[in-house]
Design a protein around this motif. Sequence first.
Motif, short mmCIF file in Angstrom:
data_model
loop_
_atom_site.label_atom_id
_atom_site.label_comp_id
_atom_site.label_asym_id
_atom_site.label_seq_id
_atom_site.Cartn_x
_atom_site.Cartn_y
_atom_site.Cartn_z
N GLY A 111 0.79 -1.23 0.00
CA GLY A 111 0.00 0.00 0.00
C GLY A 111 0.82 1.28 0.00
N ARG A 112 2.12 1.18 0.07
CA ARG A 112 2.99 2.36 0.08
C ARG A 112 3.57 2.60 -1.32
NH1 ARG A 112 5.54 3.36 5.45
NH2 ARG A 112 4.45 2.06 7.00
N GLU A 113 3.77 3.86 -1.65
CA GLU A 113 4.30 4.22 -2.96
C GLU A 113 5.69 4.85 -2.81
OE1 GLU A 113 2.89 3.56 -5.83
OE2 GLU A 113 1.13 2.66 -4.85
N PHE A 114 6.57 4.50 -3.74
CA PHE A 114 7.94 5.02 -3.72
C PHE A 114 8.35 5.40 -5.14
CE2 PHE A 114 7.57 1.92 -0.26
CZ PHE A 114 7.94 2.71 0.82
N ASP A 115 9.36 6.28 -5.23
CA ASP A 115 9.89 6.70 -6.53
C ASP A 115 11.17 5.96 -6.90
OD1 ASP A 115 7.94 8.81 -6.87
OD2 ASP A 115 9.06 9.93 -5.35
N VAL A 116 11.90 5.50 -5.88
CA VAL A 116 13.19 4.86 -6.13
C VAL A 116 13.53 3.96 -4.95
CG1 VAL A 116 14.50 6.78 -5.10
CG2 VAL A 116 15.62 5.30 -6.81
N ILE A 117 14.28 2.90 -5.23
CA ILE A 117 14.72 1.98 -4.18
C ILE A 117 16.23 2.09 -4.04
CG2 ILE A 117 14.83 -0.41 -3.39
CD1 ILE A 117 12.35 -0.97 -5.08
N ASP A 118 16.66 2.29 -2.80
CA ASP A 118 18.08 2.43 -2.47
C ASP A 118 18.48 1.23 -1.61
OD1 ASP A 118 20.59 3.32 -1.55
OD2 ASP A 118 19.67 4.43 0.11
N ALA A 119 19.15 0.26 -2.22
CA ALA A 119 19.64 -0.90 -1.47
C ALA A 119 21.04 -0.56 -0.98
CB ALA A 119 19.66 -2.15 -2.34
N SER A 120 21.20 -0.48 0.34
CA SER A 120 22.47 0.01 0.87
C SER A 120 23.48 -1.09 1.12
CB SER A 120 22.22 0.79 2.16
OG SER A 120 21.74 -0.06 3.17
N PHE A 121 23.15 -2.31 0.75
CA PHE A 121 24.07 -3.45 0.88
C PHE A 121 23.71 -4.40 -0.26
CE2 PHE A 121 26.02 -7.01 3.46
CZ PHE A 121 27.25 -6.41 3.63
N PHE A 122 24.72 -5.00 -0.89
CA PHE A 122 24.46 -5.74 -2.13
C PHE A 122 23.70 -7.04 -1.92
CE2 PHE A 122 26.37 -4.26 -6.15
CZ PHE A 122 25.77 -5.12 -7.04
N PHE A 123 23.89 -7.68 -0.77
CA PHE A 123 23.21 -8.96 -0.55
C PHE A 123 22.85 -9.11 0.91
CE2 PHE A 123 22.73 -13.46 0.22
CZ PHE A 123 22.00 -13.86 -0.87
N PRO A 124 21.58 -9.53 1.18
CA PRO A 124 20.54 -9.94 0.23
C PRO A 124 19.68 -8.79 -0.29
CG PRO A 124 19.76 -10.34 2.44
CD PRO A 124 21.17 -9.82 2.58
N ASP A 125 20.00 -7.55 0.11
CA ASP A 125 19.14 -6.42 -0.24
C ASP A 125 19.06 -6.17 -1.74
OD1 ASP A 125 18.85 -5.53 2.69
OD2 ASP A 125 21.01 -5.55 2.39
N GLY A 126 20.18 -6.36 -2.44
CA GLY A 126 20.20 -6.07 -3.87
C GLY A 126 19.20 -6.87 -4.68
N PRO A 127 19.22 -8.21 -4.61
CA PRO A 127 18.23 -8.98 -5.37
C PRO A 127 16.79 -8.65 -4.98
CG PRO A 127 20.03 -10.39 -4.66
CD PRO A 127 20.24 -9.07 -3.98
N VAL A 128 16.55 -8.36 -3.72
CA VAL A 128 15.21 -7.99 -3.27
C VAL A 128 14.79 -6.66 -3.90
CG1 VAL A 128 13.81 -7.33 -1.27
CG2 VAL A 128 15.40 -9.26 -1.11
N ALA A 129 15.70 -5.70 -3.92
CA ALA A 129 15.40 -4.40 -4.52
C ALA A 129 15.06 -4.54 -6.00
CB ALA A 129 16.59 -3.46 -4.33
N ILE A 130 15.80 -5.40 -6.71
CA ILE A 130 15.54 -5.60 -8.14
C ILE A 130 14.14 -6.16 -8.35
CG2 ILE A 130 16.21 -6.93 -10.18
CD1 ILE A 130 18.08 -4.57 -9.47
N ALA A 131 13.76 -7.17 -7.56
CA ALA A 131 12.43 -7.76 -7.69
C ALA A 131 11.34 -6.73 -7.43
CB ALA A 131 12.29 -8.94 -6.75
N LEU A 132 11.51 -5.93 -6.39
CA LEU A 132 10.51 -4.91 -6.05
C LEU A 132 10.46 -3.82 -7.13
CD1 LEU A 132 11.20 -4.49 -2.24
CD2 LEU A 132 9.23 -5.61 -3.28
N GLY A 133 11.62 -3.44 -7.63
CA GLY A 133 11.66 -2.42 -8.67
C GLY A 133 10.93 -2.85 -9.92
N ARG A 134 11.09 -4.13 -10.30
CA ARG A 134 10.39 -4.63 -11.47
C ARG A 134 8.88 -4.66 -11.24
NH1 ARG A 134 14.68 -9.57 -12.55
NH2 ARG A 134 16.07 -8.43 -13.99
N GLU A 135 8.48 -5.09 -10.05
CA GLU A 135 7.05 -5.16 -9.74
C GLU A 135 6.40 -3.78 -9.76
OE1 GLU A 135 7.62 -8.98 -6.69
OE2 GLU A 135 6.88 -7.05 -5.93
N ARG A 136 7.13 -2.77 -9.32
CA ARG A 136 6.56 -1.44 -9.17
C ARG A 136 6.93 -0.49 -10.31
NH1 ARG A 136 5.34 0.30 -3.61
NH2 ARG A 136 4.82 -1.58 -2.42
N GLY A 137 7.83 -0.92 -11.17
CA GLY A 137 8.23 -0.07 -12.29
C GLY A 137 9.02 1.16 -11.87
#
Length: 386
Positions: A104-130
């Motif tokens: 239910g929250r909206e964002f403009d950009v995702i900032d993953a501050s550590f490459f793993f495991p945050d990076g793959p998670v950020a990519i998945a969320l970015g694709r889902e939300r465009g």
Amino acid sequence: MLRVLTLSTLFPDASRPNFGVFVERQTLGLAARPDVALTVVAGIGVPPWPLSRHPRYRQFAAVPTHETWKGVEVLRPRFTVLPGTAGRFHAPALLRAVRRGIRGREFDVIDASFFFPDGPVAIALGRERGIPVSIKARGADIHHWGHAAATARQVRDAGLAADGLLAVSRAMADDIAALGIPAEKVKVHHTGVDLARFAPVDRLTAKAALGVAGPLVVSVGALIPRKGHDVVIDAVARLDGVTLLIAGEGEARGALEAQIARAGVGDRVRLLGAVPHAQLPALIAAADVMALASVSEGLANVWVEALACGTPIVVPPVGGAPEVVTAPSAGRIVPREAGPFAAAIADLLGAPLPAEVVRAHALGFTWEANTVALYAHLAGLVQTRG
């Protein structure tokens, strides 16, 4: 208003106030901007019961899943980590937890501050939300997770898919490129240091407060093999009359205590345990030398903090060391062995450098510059997508 979702499994909480304080400081700087609305999701990995009852994990039970931390909204969802899987399933488990937390929250950009495991998670969320995704590399996330058989592909794929990448040093950027990720995607984003807190003091007075007389060497870092405290202990054992204070806690404490006893230097080598970050300036500024023999680093905050205190450093040729030790007045870069470390420490103790000369090497590392660069980077990704 730039709406930022910051993902970081490396972030302090009430049970671990020193955990990822440099990520916290970067995040607080960005969140303080009036044109930024920032939410942190700091997932906490916990194994299934009954392993979750181990003291290492039981402490997390009292940590809120949603709180305001130093003025910033922080969500702390739990995700399951499975022993014996070498991290293979960390990212999928974290992704499920984060999805629930930000529904239910909206964002403009995702900032993953550590490459793993945050990076793959950020990519998945970015694709889902465009929305665009940035990932920052700091050290072990590339040096360990980027090469471990169970996780290397996840790290590489995340780097290839990200809209932008950050690295704490030029050397770290090269290490990212060595994974097969285009070098042109990576920007160097140096850490900062609070120059008001980390500053020179009267050393004799500061040493007296610590119960030390004579030359003092300080080392700061978790008591884990990778930090190389054993090398520094062996080095100081060769230097008569020199005291070593080590700030940090971890699994190697027992081994280090045994090493100190074998060397017969218990009267001048002390393990201080975990020292709150607020107390580090006084400790580091009291030292004549800061020595850290890490196996690997991106660009260690304590290197810059020491220089800001006017304390020269002795470090191995790892990560961004050449970007920090740019002249003999900053310290020495030597092989990761007791002999060279002892010689470098003795050299610096024998010809003390004026504190302000040493401090000059830290003046380019400010949190203000860190914040400006991070905002420009994230806003630029949004503009490019838009």
